[in-house]
Every structure is written in C-alpha cells, then in structure tokens.
Scaffold this motif. Structure first.
Motif, mmCIF file in Angstrom:
data_model
loop_
_atom_site.group_PDB
_atom_site.id
_atom_site.type_symbol
_atom_site.label_atom_id
_atom_site.label_comp_id
_atom_site.label_asym_id
_atom_site.label_seq_id
_atom_site.Cartn_x
_atom_site.Cartn_y
_atom_site.Cartn_z
ATOM 1 N N PRO A 433 9.297 12.323 -2.948
ATOM 2 C CA PRO A 433 9.033 12.896 -4.269
ATOM 3 C C PRO A 433 7.967 12.083 -5.010
ATOM 4 O O PRO A 433 7.966 10.847 -4.968
ATOM 5 C CB PRO A 433 10.393 12.801 -4.968
ATOM 6 N N LEU A 434 7.062 12.781 -5.666
ATOM 7 C CA LEU A 434 5.911 12.117 -6.289
ATOM 8 C C LEU A 434 6.345 11.098 -7.336
ATOM 9 O O LEU A 434 5.742 10.027 -7.459
ATOM 10 C CB LEU A 434 4.983 13.170 -6.909
ATOM 11 N N ASN A 435 7.396 11.391 -8.095
ATOM 12 C CA ASN A 435 7.838 10.433 -9.110
ATOM 13 C C ASN A 435 8.339 9.135 -8.471
ATOM 14 O O ASN A 435 8.093 8.037 -8.992
ATOM 15 C CB ASN A 435 8.915 11.057 -9.998
ATOM 16 N N LEU A 436 9.020 9.235 -7.309
ATOM 17 C CA LEU A 436 9.467 8.028 -6.611
ATOM 18 C C LEU A 436 8.287 7.303 -5.964
ATOM 19 O O LEU A 436 8.250 6.070 -5.927
ATOM 20 C CB LEU A 436 10.503 8.388 -5.547
ATOM 21 N N TYR A 437 7.343 8.048 -5.452
ATOM 22 C CA TYR A 437 6.161 7.461 -4.816
ATOM 23 C C TYR A 437 5.367 6.635 -5.832
ATOM 24 O O TYR A 437 4.954 5.512 -5.550
ATOM 25 C CB TYR A 437 5.303 8.582 -4.234
ATOM 26 N N LEU A 438 5.191 7.194 -7.039
ATOM 27 C CA LEU A 438 4.415 6.490 -8.065
ATOM 28 C C LEU A 438 5.102 5.204 -8.507
ATOM 29 O O LEU A 438 4.430 4.232 -8.879
ATOM 30 C CB LEU A 438 4.209 7.405 -9.281
ATOM 31 N N ALA A 439 6.417 5.184 -8.452
ATOM 32 C CA ALA A 439 7.157 3.990 -8.872
ATOM 33 C C ALA A 439 6.885 2.799 -7.957
ATOM 34 O O ALA A 439 7.145 1.648 -8.337
ATOM 35 C CB ALA A 439 8.649 4.291 -8.913
ATOM 36 N N GLN A 440 6.335 3.052 -6.746
ATOM 37 C CA GLN A 440 6.093 1.981 -5.783
ATOM 38 C C GLN A 440 4.612 1.666 -5.597
ATOM 39 O O GLN A 440 4.249 0.857 -4.753
ATOM 40 C CB GLN A 440 6.695 2.371 -4.431
ATOM 41 N N VAL A 449 -3.311 8.856 -5.903
ATOM 42 C CA VAL A 449 -2.294 9.908 -5.791
ATOM 43 C C VAL A 449 -2.301 10.808 -7.029
ATOM 44 O O VAL A 449 -2.055 12.017 -6.931
ATOM 45 C CB VAL A 449 -0.896 9.306 -5.527
ATOM 46 N N LEU A 450 -2.621 10.265 -8.200
ATOM 47 C CA LEU A 450 -2.747 11.115 -9.386
ATOM 48 C C LEU A 450 -3.947 12.040 -9.267
ATOM 49 O O LEU A 450 -3.905 13.197 -9.707
ATOM 50 C CB LEU A 450 -2.871 10.259 -10.647
ATOM 51 N N ASN A 451 -5.001 11.539 -8.673
ATOM 52 C CA ASN A 451 -6.171 12.386 -8.452
ATOM 53 C C ASN A 451 -5.811 13.537 -7.509
ATOM 54 O O ASN A 451 -6.193 14.692 -7.730
ATOM 55 C CB ASN A 451 -7.319 11.561 -7.868
ATOM 56 N N ASP A 452 -5.028 13.230 -6.462
ATOM 57 C CA ASP A 452 -4.644 14.278 -5.522
ATOM 58 C C ASP A 452 -3.644 15.242 -6.159
ATOM 59 O O ASP A 452 -3.643 16.439 -5.830
ATOM 60 C CB ASP A 452 -4.055 13.656 -4.258
ATOM 61 N N TYR A 453 -2.814 14.755 -7.039
ATOM 62 C CA TYR A 453 -1.894 15.619 -7.796
ATOM 63 C C TYR A 453 -2.690 16.641 -8.593
ATOM 64 O O TYR A 453 -2.392 17.848 -8.574
ATOM 65 C CB TYR A 453 -1.039 14.732 -8.694
ATOM 66 N N GLY A 454 -3.734 16.187 -9.263
ATOM 67 C CA GLY A 454 -4.597 17.107 -10.007
ATOM 68 C C GLY A 454 -5.305 18.079 -9.084
ATOM 69 O O GLY A 454 -5.428 19.276 -9.387
#
Length: 592
Positions: A433-440, A449-454
């Motif tokens: 999950p993206l929220n868990l991925y960002l936490a690490q 990863v934020l760029n790819d999210y956009g």
C-alpha cells in the motif's frame, strides 16, 4: 443377451459423448472468433483505427462468457436439468472429452472451457478431478507442434544489418517511414546498452516471434538476443505516424522493462497465435519470474490464466505452513482483504455492510470490477480474477483472520466443519500500500513515488477513468516501483464527472460556515480540495503540488474530458518517454 446395466452403461456413454462433443463445439466457436478478432488487429493498426481497437479489446474479453452462455443454452436443449446435474454423466463426458482433445495443440484452453461449463452447471461446486480438470489431463510435457513460431537472424558482427533484417521480416503490412534512420538509432542504442561479451559474441543472434503483438496504438516485435549461452529479452515497439507509415520508437532489452510491458496492469495483447502453450513457453524464457497464468492472460487467455492461478495456489497452499492473515494497512470500507504472506496474491471479499458514506450495493461493486476488466488499464489498474465457492482448509487461516472475515463478510464466507467456503472473492497481485511504502522512504524515494502517484492519476484520466477515492491507501506499489490503483468501488468514467472550481465567497462569513456556500451536485468534483483530502502531511502535500500542479486545476481535467469526447485516443505506452528516440511526433503520448 444384454442386461439393464449394460443398457445403462451404453446410455451413459452415448450421452457423455454427446455432452463432450457439445462442449467442444462451443470451445471451437470461441477459438474461431477469438482468432478472428486477434488477427484483425493488423488491419486496425494499418488503418490507425484506434477506436475500433478499443472496442475489439472489450469484445474479445466479453467473448468467453458469451460462448459459455451459448453452450449452456445448447446443453439445456439437449439434456433434462436433472440429467445434466448428475455427476456420473460428467465422469463419462470427461473421458470422451479427453479423447477428443488428445491431439490438439490448444488442449489446455479446451480443458479450461470444459471447466467453465461444469462450474456453470454446478454453480462452482463439486470441484473434483473425477468430473472436471482440476489438474491437467497431461502431466508430461505437451507434444511439440513442429510449427515455426520464431525466426532467427544471426548478427555476424553487424548489429545494424541484423536489426534491419528483423524489421524487414516483420509482417506489419505497412512501410516504415524512414527505416534507415530507425535502424541506425536502434543499433546505436543496442551497442550502448549490451554488455561487451554479448555485443562482441561471434554467435550473437536475434530470435523473434513471427507474429506481431498489438495493443492500443502500438505494434510490438517480441523476441530475444542470444549470445555465448546468455539470453536477453528484446521488445521493439513500432508506432504509427498516422500519415507516412510506421517507425521504431525505441529498443528495450532490460528484463524488468519487458516485464512491465507484459504487466498484469496492462490491457491484453492482440496477437494471432496457433499454439498458445509454445508462445507462452517462449515468453517464459524472457520473463522467468512472471507467473505462467499472467503470461496466458497477457495474450488474451485470461480464463486459462485463472486456471493456472488456481492450480498454482492449490499447490502452494498444500506445500506451505503459513496461514492466511488480514492484509497489512488500513481496513477497507467496502472490501475485506486477506493474504497468504508467502504468496504474491491478495484476496478481497465484499463486506456485508459498508462504512458510512459508501452509498452503493453489492451488485454495483461487482459492476465496477467488471468495468475494470473490460477497460484499458494503462498500466495503472490491477487485473483481477473472480472466484466462486472456493474451499480452503480451516487450519490454513489464522484464527483472528477467520474470525474477522466471518464477522464482516458472512454472506461471502462460511464454515463447513473443518473447511472454509468462500462463496465469492477477487484476487489481485500483492502490492505494498502506498501509504505504508511512503512511511519507509527516504527523501529521494519519496519524490520518485509521489511523482509516479501523480502520473498514475494522469494516465488513468487519459484513459477516461477517474479513480474516485484517490487516498494513498487505495494505491499500491509493485515490485518494479510502479504505483497502481486497486480500490474500484468508486471508480467512474472521467467523462461522467463534473469538474468545477470553487466559486468565490460573497462575504467572509460564508468561508467560515460549516456547510459550503455553493451547491454541490452528485457528480461534482472540486480539484482544489484534493490537497487536504489526500495529504494530512503538509510536506508531502507541498511536494505533490510542486510535482503535479495540474491535478488541482479543474481546467486541466476539463481539457482531458474535451479531448476524449472529441474522439481522441490518448495512449499510455508501457515505457518512459525518455526511452524514446526523441523524434518529434504529433501523437498523444502521456509520459510514464
């Protein structure tokens, strides 16, 4: 003198033979139509008829269920319902069916079609090898067809000349706009990217599948480079100028990049194939880590992909001691999700009651999943497989997991002694999950990863998809680091949404009121509000504003809607824009 028993045996045998022949007739109709749709992809590419290509893709997905339904109708006319539901008839029918498909090169697909008919008759119950093909009828390797599915081009020290031969032999049916230029650019890229021992090997050669893989606006030549006992994948994307012919867009030899092209997040390829098993075997040499079921699905045989998934899962569960647990992350409002930690799948059950704010029915949720199945997934929607009446041993579930599923999904899961019956579920590839991925993540990974999210949001929009609930928890990150949307209950066509700017308040008190000072319709969306909704973390919100400011502008969404409604097909290619040769083109291309 014959006994009544002998007469019954002959009756069973004749009816079993008739049942088997009827099922195989239905399968042959399916294969014939499937081949026609796939082979016509070449014409659609030549004519640059992208809208028809989209329609053909959806039609081919719908085809399987249509032919199953037609076969069921024939069986309904030929057999009494009570007779058709006798398992002894199917025992005999299976033996006759095995004889009928014994010499066929597509016998695996034929087995899957038989299974589909059996499951329709018995509502996915009585899943036993006595009556259907839980395991394949052949455990030994399939008989080789003897057909030449690929052609070999020796390099002989001249990569440009060999590449030109590959392009010349490709059965595209349309000339290259500037083949000499494309060959030069392609050979230069190869010479820069190939390891020296491959580049200089005296036995280096291209081996390319004879048939072209078509998808959306692209035609893909798929093969491998062989040298000194080493094999590298090779994909040559060819695009249409829509004016002056075609051109080679790039050269891809990296295994991970090739795997992304065949990803479970992409639409299925249209490719004319006589021997599916041998083509899949060839693709496995390029992508050995990709499950065989995904490779069958990638070339359009998604139902057989489901069969391979089921068989692989059964073998894995039987051989492992770990248990199903609730998936890590925030609990879903509509779906309950559980996983087997040692297996790369998630299992999703529709909850009996949805959280407040989710005003929809169970049938509406299932229709959203069907929409995703039929639609172009542009590399940003996870493909799913749907299962009914799936039986698992109770000891394969962690007690707390089973207790939660029984509590919130009682209409989808129940206990039968020491067995767990899952009446309906979806499976998807496991992602973080993206929220868990960002936490690490560190700062560099967070930005990427934020760029790819956009990019994921933009590419879905270009494909006429608005995710609805764009919270981080509803996106996952694949093993290749790509961001993919996987929560479909609020998904809608972009062109059905009404994107608006928030009107200015007439006086300060309006802005402080608990209710908005402007009317809000059921399909109204205000992109200005996305920031606080998506990001509680101010640093992440600021960074995302910097990377993708367009997403917060109603005019950007409206512009995409206008383009789609005007008939433009905006394609999303499965490789990054920076990989392209840099030739100026007028085509719509959303950067990946």
């Amino acid at each position: 003198m014959s006994s009544d028993y002998d007469s019954d045996e002959r009756g069973n045998g004749q009816q079993g033979q008739r049942l088997a022949a009827t099922v195989l007739h239905g399968f042959d109709e399916y294969r014939s139509r499937f081949k026609h749709i796939s082979s016509d992809a070449r014409r659609r590419f030549i004519e640059a008829d992208w809208r028809e290509a989209q329609q053909a893709s959806a039609a081919r997905i719908n085809l399987y269920d249509e032919k199953v339904a037609a076969t069921m109708e024939r069986l309904g006319r030929a057999f009494e319902p009570e007779r058709l539901s006798e398992c002894t008839l199917w025992t005999d029918a299976k033996q006759h069916y095995m004889a009928l498909i014994d010499q066929r090169l597509d016998y695996k697909l034929a087995e899957t079609f038989y299974n589909s008919i059996f499951c329709n008759v018995f509502s996915h119950r009585h899943i036993r090898d006595d009556w259907m093909f839980v395991s394949s009828s052949r455990q030994e390797p399939a008989r080789h067809s003897g057909l030449s599915i690929s052609h070999r081009v020796p390099v002989k020290g001249n990569w440009a000349c060999a590449l030109e031969s590959v392009l010349c032999e490709a059965p595209l049916g349309i000339a290259f706009e500037h083949q000499g230029r494309d060959v030069t650019l392609g050979a230069e890229m190869l010479l820069d990217a190939l390891p020296a021992h491959v580049r200089d090997a005296p036995d280096a050669a291209f081996e390319v599948l004879r048939n072209v893989f078509y998808r959306n606006k692209g035609a893909y030549l798929v093969g491998r480079i062989e040298a000194s006992g080493e094999t590298l994948p090779l994909v040559l994307p060819v695009l249409h100028t829509e004016r002056d012919g075609v051109y080679l867009d790039t050269v891809i030899i990296e295994p991970e990049e090739v795997s992304i092209i065949f990803s479970f997040t992409r639409a299925y390829f249209q490719v004319e194939i006589e021997v599916p098993g041998e083509v899949v075997g060839f693709l496995q040499t390029l992508m050995p880590d990709k499950p065989i079921g995904e490779l069958y699905a990638a070339i359009g045989f998604y139902k057989h992909g489901k069969t391979e998934l089921f068989r692989g899962l059964n073998e894995h569960v039987a051989s492992r001691s770990d248990q199903f647990i609730i998936a890590p992350g925030v609990r879903g409002m509509v779906m309950a999700v559980f996983v087997l930690p040692s297996y790369r799948l998630v299992f999703k059950l529709i909850k009996d009651r949805f959280a407040p704010g989710k005003d929809m029915s169970r049938d509406q949720v299932r229709e959203k999943y069907r929409l995703v199945k039929r639609h172009d997934r542009v590399g940003r929607l996870a493909d799913t497989q749907e299962f009914s009446n799936f039986v698992v041993g109770r000891d394969h579930f962690a007690p707390e997991c089973l207790a939660e599923l029984l509590e919130v999904c009682g209409s989808s899961i129940s206990l039968r002694g020491n067995k767990v019956l899952i009446r309906h579920c979806y499976t998807e590839r496991m992602m973080t999950p993206l929220n868990l991925y960002l936490a690490q993540c560190d700062a560099e990974e967070t930005r990427a990863v934020l760029n790819d999210y956009g990019n994921a949001i933009k590419q879905l929009a270009a494909a006429d998809i608005f995710p609805g609930d764009m919270l981080l928890k509803n996106f996952g990150v694949t093993r290749h680091g790509r961001v993919v949307f996987y929560d479909y209950d609020e998904i809608n066509y972009l062109t059905e949404c009404n994107f608006r700017e928030i009107p200015e308040a007439r006086y300060p008190e309006q802005e402080l009121a608990s209710e908005p000072w402007y009317s809000v319709g059921p399909n109204d969306i205000f992109p200005e509000e996305f920031g606080p909704f998506l990001f509680a973390n101010m640093e992440l919100r600021k960074l995302f504003y910097e990377l993708h400011p367009e997403i917060f502008q109603a005019s950007w969404w409206q512009g995409l809607q206008d383009a789609i409604l005007a008939g433009r097909v905006i394609d999303v290619y499965p490789y990054r824009n920076k990989r392209r040769f840099g030739i100026d083109r007028s085509q719509d291309f959303i950067d990946d």
